[in-house]
Each structure stands twice: as C-alpha cells, then as structure tokens.
Write a protein that holds these residues in place. Structure first.
Motif, PDB file in Angstrom:
ATOM      1  N   VAL A   4       0.838  -1.192   0.000  1.00 26.54           N
ATOM      2  CA  VAL A   4       0.000   0.000   0.000  1.00 26.54           C
ATOM      3  C   VAL A   4       0.873   1.242   0.000  1.00 26.54           C
ATOM      4  O   VAL A   4       1.841   1.339   0.760  1.00 26.54           O
ATOM      5  CB  VAL A   4      -0.920   0.010   1.228  1.00 26.54           C
ATOM      6  N   GLN A   5       0.519   2.176  -0.858  1.00 27.12           N
ATOM      7  CA  GLN A   5       1.230   3.446  -0.908  1.00 27.12           C
ATOM      8  C   GLN A   5       0.249   4.595  -1.018  1.00 27.12           C
ATOM      9  O   GLN A   5      -0.709   4.541  -1.782  1.00 27.12           O
ATOM     10  CB  GLN A   5       2.187   3.483  -2.103  1.00 27.12           C
TER      11      GLN A   5
ATOM     12  N   ALA B 298      -2.065  10.111  -4.273  1.00 30.45           N
ATOM     13  CA  ALA B 298      -2.270   8.964  -5.153  1.00 30.45           C
ATOM     14  C   ALA B 298      -2.196   7.682  -4.326  1.00 30.45           C
ATOM     15  O   ALA B 298      -1.188   7.423  -3.668  1.00 30.45           O
ATOM     16  CB  ALA B 298      -1.221   8.943  -6.250  1.00 30.45           C
ATOM     17  N   ALA B 299      -3.268   6.904  -4.365  1.00 28.49           N
ATOM     18  CA  ALA B 299      -3.367   5.688  -3.553  1.00 28.49           C
ATOM     19  C   ALA B 299      -3.186   4.449  -4.430  1.00 28.49           C
ATOM     20  O   ALA B 299      -3.731   4.377  -5.532  1.00 28.49           O
ATOM     21  CB  ALA B 299      -4.714   5.639  -2.859  1.00 28.49           C
ATOM     22  N   SER B 300      -2.440   3.485  -3.928  1.00 24.51           N
ATOM     23  CA  SER B 300      -2.224   2.248  -4.682  1.00 24.51           C
ATOM     24  C   SER B 300      -1.957   1.095  -3.731  1.00 24.51           C
ATOM     25  O   SER B 300      -1.721   1.288  -2.533  1.00 24.51           O
ATOM     26  CB  SER B 300      -1.036   2.418  -5.635  1.00 24.51           C
ATOM     27  N   GLY B 301      -2.026  -0.108  -4.253  1.00 24.16           N
ATOM     28  CA  GLY B 301      -1.660  -1.287  -3.480  1.00 24.16           C
ATOM     29  C   GLY B 301      -2.814  -2.076  -2.901  1.00 24.16           C
ATOM     30  O   GLY B 301      -2.614  -3.183  -2.416  1.00 24.16           O
ATOM     31  N   ARG B 302      -4.006  -1.513  -2.906  1.00 23.96           N
ATOM     32  CA  ARG B 302      -5.177  -2.240  -2.430  1.00 23.96           C
ATOM     33  C   ARG B 302      -6.425  -1.487  -2.904  1.00 23.96           C
ATOM     34  O   ARG B 302      -6.333  -0.397  -3.446  1.00 23.96           O
ATOM     35  CB  ARG B 302      -5.194  -2.381  -0.914  1.00 23.96           C
ATOM     36  N   THR B 303      -7.567  -2.081  -2.649  1.00 24.22           N
ATOM     37  CA  THR B 303      -8.827  -1.425  -2.975  1.00 24.22           C
ATOM     38  C   THR B 303      -9.244  -0.535  -1.814  1.00 24.22           C
ATOM     39  O   THR B 303      -9.339  -0.990  -0.680  1.00 24.22           O
ATOM     40  CB  THR B 303      -9.922  -2.472  -3.239  1.00 24.22           C
TER      41      THR B 303
ATOM     42  N   TRP C 245     -14.700   7.300   0.300  1.00 24.92           N
ATOM     43  CA  TRP C 245     -14.473   6.961  -1.088  1.00 24.92           C
ATOM     44  C   TRP C 245     -15.774   6.579  -1.766  1.00 24.92           C
ATOM     45  O   TRP C 245     -16.027   6.948  -2.904  1.00 24.92           O
ATOM     46  CB  TRP C 245     -13.471   5.808  -1.187  1.00 24.92           C
TER      47      TRP C 245
ATOM     48  N   LYS D 125      -8.760   7.741 -11.053  1.00 23.89           N
ATOM     49  CA  LYS D 125      -7.328   7.925 -10.845  1.00 23.89           C
ATOM     50  C   LYS D 125      -6.870   7.455  -9.471  1.00 23.89           C
ATOM     51  O   LYS D 125      -5.677   7.555  -9.154  1.00 23.89           O
ATOM     52  CB  LYS D 125      -6.950   9.397 -11.029  1.00 23.89           C
ATOM     53  N   ASN D 126      -7.803   6.986  -8.652  1.00 17.98           N
ATOM     54  CA  ASN D 126      -7.462   6.576  -7.282  1.00 17.98           C
ATOM     55  C   ASN D 126      -6.710   7.682  -6.544  1.00 17.98           C
ATOM     56  O   ASN D 126      -5.716   7.429  -5.849  1.00 17.98           O
ATOM     57  CB  ASN D 126      -6.604   5.310  -7.298  1.00 17.98           C
ATOM     58  N   THR D 127      -7.187   8.883  -6.699  1.00 18.83           N
ATOM     59  CA  THR D 127      -6.501  10.057  -6.158  1.00 18.83           C
ATOM     60  C   THR D 127      -7.471  10.923  -5.374  1.00 18.83           C
ATOM     61  O   THR D 127      -8.621  11.100  -5.771  1.00 18.83           O
ATOM     62  CB  THR D 127      -5.859  10.879  -7.283  1.00 18.83           C
TER      63      THR D 127
END
Length: 123
Positions: A2-3, A23-28, A53, A76-78
């Motif tokens: 997760v970042q 910016a989110a990443s690594g999981r839902t 969200w 964009k998961n942002t």
C-alpha cells in the motif's frame, strides 16, 4: 504494498491557493475513508478533512471550513485537497491517510499514512 503518495506542497503567500494530491495504490480503497491531516512544528498532528471513497460525504475541521475542499477521482485513485485563502497558521506538513472508518477523526491500526508534503504560507 500500500502506498499513499502526496504531492503539491510548496511555498505560497497568504491569501494564495495550493492543491494537494494523494495517489493511492496497493489495495482497494472503495470502502475506506480518505483524509488529510497536518502537523505544524512543535504541535500534534491534527485532522483537516476526510471524504468517504464510496458516496463522497465529507467532514472538515472548523479551522479550514469554507477555505479547503476535499475531493476524489475514483478513476485515478486520487484524493485532492484544494486550499484557498491560505493563512500563515496553515503552515505544516500535510499527510494523506486512509482508514476503514476514520472514527473520531482518527486513523486506527488498520489505517495507512503517506510520507507528507510541506506547505509553507508566508505573511
């Protein structure tokens, strides 16, 4: 992994504007609450704003209400924090956070933090 990666901080004069991005990443994160916190030198980290969200409901600290706007871009998961009419007392490191509930405006043990971005407002 997760970042949460913040960007957009900088130096601005009082009355100016900045837009922070996370910016989110690594999981839902669709069931998470995304938030912004800040920490000024010598002070404790404090809640600024959060957004669900799913659904997009928001909450703001009284000190920023009417000046800051939190929003999200699902594609964009942002998550963004638009900061207008900045004041010197807004100077702090701003952190992005994600938590399943962010109850009591806090990040629990299941939450995540970004590395922070510096915002400096000159008078």
């Amino acid at each position: 992994q997760v970042q949460l990666v913040e960007s957009g901080g900088g130096l601005v004069q009082a009355g100016g504007s900045l837009r922070l991005s996370c910016a989110a990443s690594g999981r839902t994160f669709s069931n998470y609450v995304m938030g912004w916190f800040r920490q000024a030198p010598g002070k404790e980290r404090e809640f600024v704003a959060h957004i669900r969200w799913s659904g997009g409901s928001t909450d703001y600290a009284d000190s920023v209400k009417g000046r800051f706007t939190i929003s999200r871009d699902n594609a964009k998961n942002t998550v963004y924090l638009q900061m207008n009419n900045l004041k010197p007392e807004d100077t702090a490191v701003y952190y992005c956070a994600a938590d399943p509930t962010m109850s009591w405006r806090r990040v629990g043990v299941l939450g995540y933090w970004g590395q922070g971005t510096q915002v400096t407002v000159s008078s």
